[in-house]
Scaffold this motif. Structure first.
Motif, PDB file in Angstrom:
ATOM      1  N   GLY A   1      -2.165  -2.852   6.045  1.00 33.28           N
ATOM      2  CA  GLY A   1      -3.363  -3.689   6.106  1.00 33.28           C
ATOM      3  C   GLY A   1      -4.471  -3.303   5.150  1.00 33.28           C
ATOM      4  N   ALA A   2      -4.489  -2.051   4.697  1.00 35.13           N
ATOM      5  CA  ALA A   2      -5.516  -1.580   3.773  1.00 35.13           C
ATOM      6  C   ALA A   2      -5.062  -0.256   3.185  1.00 35.13           C
ATOM      7  N   GLY A   3      -5.743   0.212   2.150  1.00 39.82           N
ATOM      8  CA  GLY A   3      -5.400   1.483   1.539  1.00 39.82           C
ATOM      9  C   GLY A   3      -5.392   1.398   0.032  1.00 39.82           C
ATOM     10  N   GLU A   4      -4.454   2.113  -0.601  1.00 34.63           N
ATOM     11  CA  GLU A   4      -4.359   2.157  -2.056  1.00 34.63           C
ATOM     12  C   GLU A   4      -3.084   1.471  -2.518  1.00 34.63           C
ATOM     13  N   ARG A   5      -3.227   0.542  -3.453  1.00 37.13           N
ATOM     14  CA  ARG A   5      -2.080  -0.185  -3.997  1.00 37.13           C
ATOM     15  C   ARG A   5      -1.659   0.429  -5.331  1.00 37.13           C
TER      16      ARG A   5
ATOM     17  N   GLY B   1      -3.643   8.805   4.735  1.00 37.92           N
ATOM     18  CA  GLY B   1      -4.396   7.694   5.298  1.00 37.92           C
ATOM     19  C   GLY B   1      -3.846   7.295   6.656  1.00 37.92           C
ATOM     20  N   VAL B   2      -4.601   6.520   7.370  1.00 35.57           N
ATOM     21  CA  VAL B   2      -4.169   6.076   8.696  1.00 35.57           C
ATOM     22  C   VAL B   2      -2.882   5.259   8.577  1.00 35.57           C
ATOM     23  N   GLY B   3      -1.849   5.699   9.262  1.00 41.05           N
ATOM     24  CA  GLY B   3      -0.559   5.004   9.229  1.00 41.05           C
ATOM     25  C   GLY B   3       0.319   5.389   8.064  1.00 41.05           C
ATOM     26  N   GLY B   4      -0.181   6.194   7.131  1.00 45.00           N
ATOM     27  CA  GLY B   4       0.569   6.494   5.918  1.00 45.00           C
ATOM     28  C   GLY B   4       1.854   7.264   6.146  1.00 45.00           C
ATOM     29  N   THR B   5       1.895   8.108   7.179  1.00 43.91           N
ATOM     30  CA  THR B   5       3.115   8.871   7.436  1.00 43.91           C
ATOM     31  C   THR B   5       4.299   7.978   7.807  1.00 43.91           C
ATOM     32  N   LEU B   6       4.019   6.778   8.307  1.00 45.49           N
ATOM     33  CA  LEU B   6       5.092   5.854   8.662  1.00 45.49           C
ATOM     34  C   LEU B   6       5.915   5.441   7.442  1.00 45.49           C
ATOM     35  N   LEU B   7       5.316   5.539   6.261  1.00 45.99           N
ATOM     36  CA  LEU B   7       6.017   5.153   5.040  1.00 45.99           C
ATOM     37  C   LEU B   7       7.142   6.119   4.691  1.00 45.99           C
ATOM     38  N   HIS B   8       7.109   7.325   5.288  1.00 41.45           N
ATOM     39  CA  HIS B   8       8.047   8.374   4.898  1.00 41.45           C
ATOM     40  C   HIS B   8       9.020   8.748   6.018  1.00 41.45           C
ATOM     41  N   GLU B   9       9.035   8.000   7.103  1.00 40.66           N
ATOM     42  CA  GLU B   9       9.923   8.333   8.216  1.00 40.66           C
ATOM     43  C   GLU B   9      11.389   8.310   7.793  1.00 40.66           C
ATOM     44  N   TRP B  10      11.745   7.458   6.852  1.00 43.70           N
ATOM     45  CA  TRP B  10      13.129   7.350   6.432  1.00 43.70           C
ATOM     46  C   TRP B  10      13.645   8.639   5.787  1.00 43.70           C
TER      47      TRP B  10
ATOM     48  N   TYR C   1       0.835  -1.207   0.000  1.00 42.59           N
ATOM     49  CA  TYR C   1       0.000   0.000   0.000  1.00 42.59           C
ATOM     50  C   TYR C   1       0.873   1.262   0.000  1.00 42.59           C
ATOM     51  N   SER C   2       0.476   2.224  -0.828  1.00 42.95           N
ATOM     52  CA  SER C   2       1.186   3.498  -0.892  1.00 42.95           C
ATOM     53  C   SER C   2       0.439   4.614  -0.186  1.00 42.95           C
ATOM     54  N   ALA C   3      -0.748   4.324   0.308  1.00 43.80           N
ATOM     55  CA  ALA C   3      -1.516   5.229   1.171  1.00 43.80           C
ATOM     56  C   ALA C   3      -2.406   4.362   2.038  1.00 43.80           C
ATOM     57  N   GLY C   4      -2.601   4.785   3.274  1.00 41.31           N
ATOM     58  CA  GLY C   4      -3.454   4.033   4.180  1.00 41.31           C
ATOM     59  C   GLY C   4      -4.923   4.358   3.971  1.00 41.31           C
TER      60      GLY C   4
END
Length: 215
Positions: A181-185, A29-38, A16-19
């Motif tokens: 777990g869910a979002g946009e692929r 999306g929910v949890g989406g900011t975790l994808l960019h912590e790096w 998923y690229s957005a929650g």
């Protein structure tokens, strides 16, 4: 010849690229900011957010982040990346997530069914709002880029449109060790047809995959 590129397009381990439940409080999306912590841990990312990187060492992550600005003359993005507003713009107060000085410093073309007047910001960024399909909007961006490359931002549907039409030359995906777990692929069936992996590199924070269009 200019290239059309996607950079640092974050993705979770489960694809998923957005929650779920995107909105003003959760733009990714929910949890989406975790994808960019790096990103915030790199010298380039720190400077992007107005922080002093100090003696932050160079890294593979920093190399990929920095490449996203190299030779870019214009940016193309979807409306969802510009903001959470749906339908008519209302009073037009919304000027994006980035404050008065967005990080683009080039013309930015926002694909939307609700055009509005161009929005000139500090630092050289001007947002143009166009009600056109991907191919026509890309032509505008290429003209504005003046021979430089065009960077394609999100969201998912915008990148999918460019890849399905074989109009994007390179796609850099950053896979973070997160499960949403869910979002946009991004990689729905058929999206990556005609692309191949030309580079794979990783750090303790994220795995980088660079795809190129098979010519």
């Amino acid at each position: 010849m200019p290239n059309v590129r996607v950079h640092s397009f974050a993705m979770s381990l489960d694809g998923y690229s957005a929650g779920p439940d995107q909105g003003l409080e959760n733009p990714l999306g929910v949890g989406g900011t975790l994808l960019h912590e790096w990103v915030r841990k790199t010298a380039t990312g720190m400077r992007m957010f107005g922080e002093d990187p100090g003696d932050t060492p160079e890294s593979v992550d920093d190399r990929f982040i920095a490449a996203g600005d190299d030779n870019v003359g214009a940016t193309l993005m979807g409306r969802n990346m510009f903001g959470p507003i749906r339908g008519e713009w209302g009073d037009d107060d919304w000027k994006g997530w980035w404050g008065d000085t967005p990080p683009y410093h080039t013309p930015v073309f926002v694909m939307t069914h609700y055009p509005r007047s161009p929005l000139e910001m500090d630092g050289g960024t001007t947002f143009h709002f166009v009600d056109e399909p991907f191919e026509a909007a890309l032509e505008r961006a290429l003209d504005a880029a003046g021979g430089k490359d065009v960077r394609v931002g999100g969201g998912v549907s915008t990148v999918q449109a460019g890849m399905r039409a074989q109009l994007i030359d390179e796609v850099h995906v950053a896979i973070a060790p997160v499960l949403l777990g869910a979002g946009e692929r991004l990689f729905e069936p058929g999206v990556a047809d005609g692309y191949e992996c030309v580079e794979f590199a990783s750090s303790p924070a994220v795995a980088h995959v660079r795809l190129a269009r098979v010519k």
